[in-house]
Design a protein around this motif. Structure first.
Motif, PDB file in Angstrom:
ATOM      1  N   LEU A  74       0.848  -1.184   0.000  1.00  0.00           N
ATOM      2  CA  LEU A  74       0.000   0.000   0.000  1.00  0.00           C
ATOM      3  C   LEU A  74       0.889   1.241   0.000  1.00  0.00           C
ATOM      4  O   LEU A  74       2.058   1.177   0.398  1.00  0.00           O
ATOM      5  CB  LEU A  74      -0.907  -0.003   1.234  1.00  0.00           C
ATOM      6  CG  LEU A  74      -2.059  -1.012   1.177  1.00  0.00           C
ATOM      7  CD1 LEU A  74      -2.643  -1.235   2.567  1.00  0.00           C
ATOM      8  CD2 LEU A  74      -3.139  -0.547   0.213  1.00  0.00           C
ATOM      9  N   ILE A  79      -4.729   6.205   2.254  1.00  0.00           N
ATOM     10  CA  ILE A  79      -5.186   4.908   1.754  1.00  0.00           C
ATOM     11  C   ILE A  79      -6.707   4.901   1.735  1.00  0.00           C
ATOM     12  O   ILE A  79      -7.356   5.263   2.726  1.00  0.00           O
ATOM     13  CB  ILE A  79      -4.647   3.762   2.634  1.00  0.00           C
ATOM     14  CG1 ILE A  79      -3.119   3.700   2.531  1.00  0.00           C
ATOM     15  CG2 ILE A  79      -5.281   2.425   2.250  1.00  0.00           C
ATOM     16  CD1 ILE A  79      -2.484   2.786   3.557  1.00  0.00           C
ATOM     17  N   THR A  83      -7.919   1.583  -2.900  1.00  0.00           N
ATOM     18  CA  THR A  83      -6.541   1.795  -3.354  1.00  0.00           C
ATOM     19  C   THR A  83      -6.035   0.520  -4.021  1.00  0.00           C
ATOM     20  O   THR A  83      -6.064  -0.551  -3.407  1.00  0.00           O
ATOM     21  CB  THR A  83      -5.628   2.156  -2.171  1.00  0.00           C
ATOM     22  OG1 THR A  83      -6.038   3.418  -1.635  1.00  0.00           O
ATOM     23  CG2 THR A  83      -4.175   2.256  -2.622  1.00  0.00           C
ATOM     24  N   TRP A 281      -3.321  -8.230   3.167  1.00  0.00           N
ATOM     25  CA  TRP A 281      -3.214  -6.871   2.663  1.00  0.00           C
ATOM     26  C   TRP A 281      -4.585  -6.260   2.397  1.00  0.00           C
ATOM     27  O   TRP A 281      -4.790  -5.061   2.620  1.00  0.00           O
ATOM     28  CB  TRP A 281      -2.346  -6.850   1.409  1.00  0.00           C
ATOM     29  CG  TRP A 281      -0.893  -6.920   1.751  1.00  0.00           C
ATOM     30  CD1 TRP A 281      -0.119  -8.050   1.861  1.00  0.00           C
ATOM     31  CD2 TRP A 281      -0.028  -5.830   2.051  1.00  0.00           C
ATOM     32  NE1 TRP A 281       1.160  -7.729   2.218  1.00  0.00           N
ATOM     33  CE2 TRP A 281       1.253  -6.369   2.332  1.00  0.00           C
ATOM     34  CE3 TRP A 281      -0.198  -4.449   2.109  1.00  0.00           C
ATOM     35  CZ2 TRP A 281       2.351  -5.564   2.664  1.00  0.00           C
ATOM     36  CZ3 TRP A 281       0.887  -3.646   2.449  1.00  0.00           C
ATOM     37  CH2 TRP A 281       2.137  -4.202   2.716  1.00  0.00           C
ATOM     38  N   ARG A 285      -5.850  -2.868   4.165  1.00  0.00           N
ATOM     39  CA  ARG A 285      -6.379  -1.732   3.407  1.00  0.00           C
ATOM     40  C   ARG A 285      -7.726  -1.285   3.968  1.00  0.00           C
ATOM     41  O   ARG A 285      -7.954  -0.078   4.156  1.00  0.00           O
ATOM     42  CB  ARG A 285      -6.515  -2.117   1.934  1.00  0.00           C
ATOM     43  CG  ARG A 285      -7.128  -1.021   1.063  1.00  0.00           C
ATOM     44  CD  ARG A 285      -7.146  -1.430  -0.396  1.00  0.00           C
ATOM     45  NE  ARG A 285      -7.908  -2.655  -0.611  1.00  0.00           N
ATOM     46  CZ  ARG A 285      -7.959  -3.310  -1.777  1.00  0.00           C
ATOM     47  NH1 ARG A 285      -7.293  -2.855  -2.825  1.00  0.00           N
ATOM     48  NH2 ARG A 285      -8.679  -4.415  -1.894  1.00  0.00           N
TER      49      ARG A 285
END
Length: 307
Positions: A74, A79, A83, A281, A285
């Motif tokens: 990221l 964010i 994204t 991930w 996020r």
């Protein structure tokens, strides 16, 4: 595994260049995976071309950002829930490949965490870049130490950087360069074009270029000063910037997910599923999109050595 002589060389100079660490099978799968990803992106942008590099450069000059959709992290700025980022099976295979981890184990031991400070780096020819391009992942990289681009929490962490060449890296197309020497201290950095070693703290006349063929790696101690040369060729230079640290020690980016890549003491703790990695991930996020922004740089422009 590395020889005793190679380990000593790393300890004395702060770097190693090793050929043929990532095999052609993984390299070809990475190229195919990213070619499919770029085709998908370009279809949405109305960009066509005759090959990966041609489409990449056309998309860049047309103002479309392919870097973040291709990156394996990221961003350091704000964010959002949407994204873009990329976590695919071929990249996971590279990060967890036995041959690469054997090298890492020789330097930091058998309990290895995949550190979340990681990036793809695809660098088009310098004439194709916009005048205001400052992203280190796309243009030439300023002199820095990898310890300096993490947070203070990881200043004592046993960590190494493994820079993996996906295409041949030459002096012409912008290979890395290093100022060799026994690693000793973190130098002051400043938020300049990029986060870079402050003026006057490094003798760049001692720089040594580090060409390496596709599948080879350059390994850095986190205190080793390095940068990249300008890409003066007609093609792109492509690499991945990976980091590994001793499991249980701070990563320097605690709000991003890490995972155990190898454990000799508890092999059942090793992550073996790329989809779980991707989900880590995705969850990060979603969490970070709802939270206040967490800065990833420690250096301030008003410091005395930055004035």
């Amino acid at each position: 595994m590395l020889t005793a002589a190679q380990v000593t060389e790393f300890q004395e100079t702060g770097f190693l260049v090793l050929e043929d660490v990532v095999g052609p099978g993984i390299l070809n799968r990475i190229r195919a995976e990213y070619s499919d990803l770029l085709d998908h992106l370009c279809a949405g942008w109305g960009i066509s071309g005759f090959g990966f590099e041609d489409k990449l450069i056309k998309a860049y000059t047309a103002g479309f950002d392919w870097f973040q959709p291709m990156d394996i992290s990221l961003p350091g700025d704000e964010i959002a829930a949407d994204t873009p980022m990329h976590f695919g099976p071929s990249v996971f295979d590279m990060i967890t490949s036995d041959r690469l981890l054997d090298v890492v184990e020789s330097l930091i031991g058998p309990e290895i965490t995949s550190n979340p400070i990681q990036h793809i780096r695809i660098k088009p020819p310098a004439p194709d870049l916009k005048d205001d391009e400052i992203r280190a992942h796309i243009t030439a990289t300023d002199w820095h130490q990898d310890r300096g681009v993490g947070l203070e929490e990881a200043d004592q962490t046993d960590m190494i950087t493994v820079w993996v060449a996906i295409t041949d890296a030459t002096e012409e197309n912008g290979c890395l360069q290093v100022v060799p020497g026994k690693p000793s201290e973190i130098l002051p950095h400043c938020p300049m074009k990029q986060t870079a070693i402050a003026p006057g703290f490094l003798d760049v006349a001692k720089a040594v270029p580090l060409p390496v063929k596709a599948g080879g790696v350059v390994i850095f101690h986190p205190l080793t000063p390095h940068s990249s040369l300008v890409n003066r060729s007609a093609g792109c230079r492509w690499s991945f910037d990976l980091r590994y640290n001793v499991t249980g020690q701070p990563t320097g980016r605690a709000h991003f997910p890490d995972f155990i890549a190898r454990s000799r003491s508890q092999p059942e703790m090793q992550l073996r599923d790329w989809q779980v990695w991707a989900k880590l991930w995705e969850d990060a996020r979603a969490r970070l999109a709802r939270a206040p922004h967490i800065p990833i740089h420690r250096w301030q422009s008003d410091a005395p050595y930055c004035a």
